[in-house]
Design a protein around this motif. Sequence first.
Motif, short mmCIF file in Angstrom:
data_model
loop_
_atom_site.label_atom_id
_atom_site.label_comp_id
_atom_site.label_asym_id
_atom_site.label_seq_id
_atom_site.Cartn_x
_atom_site.Cartn_y
_atom_site.Cartn_z
N PHE A 146 -21.15 0.75 1.05
CA PHE A 146 -21.65 -0.42 0.31
C PHE A 146 -20.69 -1.60 0.46
CE2 PHE A 146 -21.61 -2.94 -3.62
CZ PHE A 146 -22.91 -3.40 -3.63
N LEU A 147 -19.40 -1.34 0.27
CA LEU A 147 -18.40 -2.41 0.35
C LEU A 147 -18.31 -2.96 1.77
CD1 LEU A 147 -15.48 -1.05 -1.88
CD2 LEU A 147 -17.01 -2.96 -2.37
N ARG A 148 -18.41 -2.08 2.76
CA ARG A 148 -18.34 -2.55 4.15
C ARG A 148 -19.52 -3.47 4.47
NH1 ARG A 148 -17.80 0.83 9.92
NH2 ARG A 148 -16.92 -0.97 10.97
N ALA A 149 -20.72 -3.07 4.05
CA ALA A 149 -21.91 -3.86 4.35
C ALA A 149 -21.90 -5.19 3.59
CB ALA A 149 -23.16 -3.06 4.00
N VAL A 150 -21.67 -5.13 2.29
CA VAL A 150 -21.75 -6.34 1.44
C VAL A 150 -20.61 -7.31 1.76
CG1 VAL A 150 -21.63 -7.20 -0.93
CG2 VAL A 150 -22.99 -5.17 -0.41
N LEU A 151 -19.37 -6.80 1.80
CA LEU A 151 -18.23 -7.68 2.07
C LEU A 151 -18.23 -8.17 3.52
CD1 LEU A 151 -15.34 -5.98 0.06
CD2 LEU A 151 -16.83 -7.85 -0.63
N GLY A 152 -18.70 -7.33 4.43
CA GLY A 152 -18.81 -7.76 5.83
C GLY A 152 -19.80 -8.91 5.98
N GLY A 285 -6.39 8.29 0.84
CA GLY A 285 -5.32 8.99 0.14
C GLY A 285 -3.93 8.57 0.59
N GLN A 286 -3.88 7.81 1.70
CA GLN A 286 -2.59 7.35 2.22
C GLN A 286 -2.47 5.83 2.20
OE1 GLN A 286 -1.49 9.21 5.93
NE2 GLN A 286 -2.71 11.01 5.50
N PHE A 287 -3.61 5.15 2.33
CA PHE A 287 -3.64 3.69 2.27
C PHE A 287 -4.61 3.24 1.17
CE2 PHE A 287 -1.86 4.33 6.44
CZ PHE A 287 -1.02 3.25 6.63
N SER A 288 -4.40 2.04 0.68
CA SER A 288 -5.27 1.50 -0.38
C SER A 288 -6.68 1.29 0.17
CB SER A 288 -4.71 0.18 -0.89
OG SER A 288 -4.80 -0.82 0.12
N TYR A 289 -7.67 1.29 -0.73
CA TYR A 289 -9.05 1.06 -0.30
C TYR A 289 -9.24 -0.37 0.22
CZ TYR A 289 -11.00 5.53 -1.65
OH TYR A 289 -11.30 6.87 -1.70
N GLY A 290 -8.46 -1.32 -0.31
CA GLY A 290 -8.52 -2.68 0.20
C GLY A 290 -8.10 -2.74 1.66
N GLY A 291 -7.06 -1.97 2.02
CA GLY A 291 -6.62 -1.89 3.41
C GLY A 291 -7.67 -1.27 4.30
N PHE A 333 -10.47 -10.64 1.16
CA PHE A 333 -11.44 -9.64 0.69
C PHE A 333 -10.77 -8.29 0.46
CE2 PHE A 333 -16.01 -11.15 1.44
CZ PHE A 333 -15.68 -12.47 1.16
N GLY A 334 -9.80 -7.95 1.33
CA GLY A 334 -9.06 -6.71 1.15
C GLY A 334 -8.23 -6.71 -0.13
N ILE A 335 -7.55 -7.83 -0.39
CA ILE A 335 -6.77 -7.97 -1.64
C ILE A 335 -7.69 -7.91 -2.85
CG2 ILE A 335 -5.30 -9.54 -2.98
CD1 ILE A 335 -3.83 -8.27 -0.63
N LEU A 336 -8.86 -8.54 -2.74
CA LEU A 336 -9.84 -8.53 -3.84
C LEU A 336 -10.28 -7.11 -4.17
CD1 LEU A 336 -11.73 -10.18 -5.73
CD2 LEU A 336 -13.41 -10.18 -3.86
N VAL A 337 -10.51 -6.30 -3.14
CA VAL A 337 -10.90 -4.89 -3.35
C VAL A 337 -9.79 -4.14 -4.09
CG1 VAL A 337 -11.39 -2.68 -2.21
CG2 VAL A 337 -12.50 -4.78 -1.41
N ASN A 338 -8.53 -4.38 -3.68
CA ASN A 338 -7.40 -3.71 -4.34
C ASN A 338 -7.23 -4.15 -5.79
OD1 ASN A 338 -6.61 -2.03 -2.26
ND2 ASN A 338 -5.18 -3.51 -1.37
#
Length: 341
Positions: A146-152, A285-291, A333-338
């Motif tokens: 969902f985030l990939r489609a909408v934010l993309g 589990g290793q990187f943030s979802y924003g990344g 957008f990545g920072i916003l997700v985080n």
Amino acid sequence: MKRNRKNLLIISIIIITILIFNNKLAELIAKYSAGFSIVFWSILLEAMPFVLLGCLISSLIGQFISANFLAKLIPKNRILGILFAALLGIVFPLCECIIVPITRRLIKKGLPMPLAIAFMLSVPILNPVVLFSTHYAFKGHSFVVFLRAVLGYFAAVTIAILIGRIFGYDYNPIQKNNLKPNLKIKYDKVLVSQKQTKTNRASNKNIISIIQNVLSHTFWEFTDVLKFLILGAFLSAILQTTIPRNAILKIGTNNFISVPILMLLAFLLSLCSEADAFIARTFVGQFSYGGIISFLIFGPMLDIKNMMMLFGAFKKKFVIILMATISLICFAFGILVNVVI
């Protein structure tokens, strides 16, 4: 003679080093090889069917849908046109490997530059094969799709509007001079395919010729993408099996640093958007979802191979500002997700 001696010296040093550290080397191979093989082959085998399917569908659309048709289909109204153009990836799932030459042709056919840019940036993300592969890769994390489609989509729209504001709605970014020799080969492959497509449309009788053209273009795209997929799977497997988890977590869980790091990785790996989700999944589990989201929306918009094609097709100043705008919006957008998650 000196060169041969130097080579022999280097080989001798390598052999002596291997003999001295033979036991340590054997321990390292035993420790990491099994884990490396599992990660590497699981990424490769899961991603390849989606890459092949995406290449086939892209070739079929390239065969039967012309740039003229797309240019006529998109509304000429500024905002409505951008919003509509950015949605076309759902209907016309083209691969990013051929999207730059198609965008160039659309602008030459009279499509306003911001609309063409919205189309170019969103199509590789909203491609149904891409979204399905992302869903398959991120089982149990469906919000990533969902985030990939909408934010993309909104990233592509935002970038197109900003570029339109900077250069003007009617600006023509196409280079007047011919393509540079070192960049021309990729365009030649696409343009040959498009010329064959025109011929085949003119005589629909030759079904065998159409099938050959589709299969030839599919094979070219698949082999072009496969080397990047293998490199991505290789580097991801090394990351997962050799670098201590604590070291990765220190960087990856940092909400600020993780975003540009994964954007840079997406740029360098130059993965096809049908396959990048399988690499991104290994970062959970290793990187943030924003990344991770930045990796998934930035990579299809800008990577090494697309950058080369952009410089071959458009004016240098335009490409530099476009690249900077893409980078800033995807980072934001990545920072916003985080911040939100």
